[in-house]
Write a protein that holds these residues in place. Sequence first.
Motif, mmCIF file in Angstrom:
data_model
loop_
_atom_site.group_PDB
_atom_site.id
_atom_site.type_symbol
_atom_site.label_atom_id
_atom_site.label_comp_id
_atom_site.label_asym_id
_atom_site.label_seq_id
_atom_site.Cartn_x
_atom_site.Cartn_y
_atom_site.Cartn_z
ATOM 1 N N ARG A 99 0.911 -1.204 0.052
ATOM 2 C CA ARG A 99 -0.071 -0.017 -0.078
ATOM 3 C C ARG A 99 0.879 1.085 -0.168
ATOM 4 O O ARG A 99 1.992 1.341 0.499
ATOM 5 N N VAL A 113 3.293 9.112 -5.441
ATOM 6 C CA VAL A 113 2.815 8.519 -4.058
ATOM 7 C C VAL A 113 4.322 8.441 -3.209
ATOM 8 O O VAL A 113 5.228 8.269 -3.698
ATOM 9 N N HIS A 115 6.083 5.586 -0.446
ATOM 10 C CA HIS A 115 6.011 4.327 0.122
ATOM 11 C C HIS A 115 7.377 4.512 1.261
ATOM 12 O O HIS A 115 8.282 4.751 0.750
ATOM 13 N N ALA A 122 3.775 7.513 -10.065
ATOM 14 C CA ALA A 122 2.601 6.675 -10.207
ATOM 15 C C ALA A 122 1.633 7.075 -11.193
ATOM 16 O O ALA A 122 1.569 8.004 -11.689
ATOM 17 N N THR A 124 -2.479 5.198 -12.463
ATOM 18 C CA THR A 124 -3.699 4.282 -12.117
ATOM 19 C C THR A 124 -3.835 3.361 -13.369
ATOM 20 O O THR A 124 -3.860 3.800 -14.302
ATOM 21 N N SER A 135 -5.094 5.921 -0.229
ATOM 22 C CA SER A 135 -4.304 5.090 -0.131
ATOM 23 C C SER A 135 -4.321 4.247 -1.446
ATOM 24 O O SER A 135 -5.597 4.226 -1.919
ATOM 25 N N ALA A 136 -3.653 3.476 -1.930
ATOM 26 C CA ALA A 136 -3.746 2.888 -3.417
ATOM 27 C C ALA A 136 -2.575 1.469 -3.281
ATOM 28 O O ALA A 136 -2.018 1.384 -2.297
ATOM 29 N N VAL A 138 0.003 -1.069 -5.028
ATOM 30 C CA VAL A 138 0.778 -1.211 -6.264
ATOM 31 C C VAL A 138 0.487 -2.615 -6.814
ATOM 32 O O VAL A 138 0.578 -3.780 -5.931
ATOM 33 N N THR A 139 0.281 -2.633 -8.080
ATOM 34 C CA THR A 139 -0.273 -4.014 -8.870
ATOM 35 C C THR A 139 1.181 -4.211 -9.718
ATOM 36 O O THR A 139 1.428 -5.634 -10.098
ATOM 37 N N LEU A 146 5.145 3.436 -10.707
ATOM 38 C CA LEU A 146 4.147 2.270 -10.175
ATOM 39 C C LEU A 146 3.015 2.414 -10.798
ATOM 40 O O LEU A 146 2.425 3.690 -11.088
ATOM 41 N N LEU A 148 -0.961 1.404 -10.131
ATOM 42 C CA LEU A 148 -1.761 1.461 -8.945
ATOM 43 C C LEU A 148 -3.150 1.050 -9.286
ATOM 44 O O LEU A 148 -3.589 1.283 -10.209
ATOM 45 N N LYS A 149 -3.710 0.599 -8.089
ATOM 46 C CA LYS A 149 -5.101 0.047 -8.298
ATOM 47 C C LYS A 149 -5.745 0.716 -6.929
ATOM 48 O O LYS A 149 -5.193 0.575 -5.988
#
Length: 150
Positions: A99, A113, A115, A122, A124, A135-136, A138-139, A146, A148-149
């Motif tokens: 996350r 983002v 971390h 990033a 989406t 918050s998202a 990382v996929t 990155l 994100l979802k």
Amino acid sequence: MDVLISALEGLNLWWWLGLVAALLIAELLTNTTYLLWPAAAALVTALIAPFTGWPVELILFSVLGVGFLIVGDRYVKPRLKSGADSGLNQRATYLIGERVTVVKGFTEGRGRVRHGDTEWSARTEDGADLAKGSSALVTQVDGTRLILKA
């Protein structure tokens, strides 16, 4: 012919270990893994050399060299190459499934983002915009960005 036979009779443990060292050095210089297998065959032959004569040593080295080459090229080398995608020295790959917190609101599906103590560029997956502080997950990792979802 007598010179060749006397040279072959001189094969011993140290000669085979010297061949192992030469092949391993050549392998380090070429990095192909093809010289690794004859080196392994020479090592096994060196272990057997004190107990046999030169004809057995040469036959053993030949058979083991070809056998190790076939087995190594078919089974070991693909596993060594698959380890290249292990994520070693690619810090971002360890973020998949983690996350992250949005530090700059997304516009057109792109933003920044955080971390831990590092900020990342990033975007989406679906192009959605995320608000600052949300918050998202990382996929994926695309280079240094990155994916994100929400």
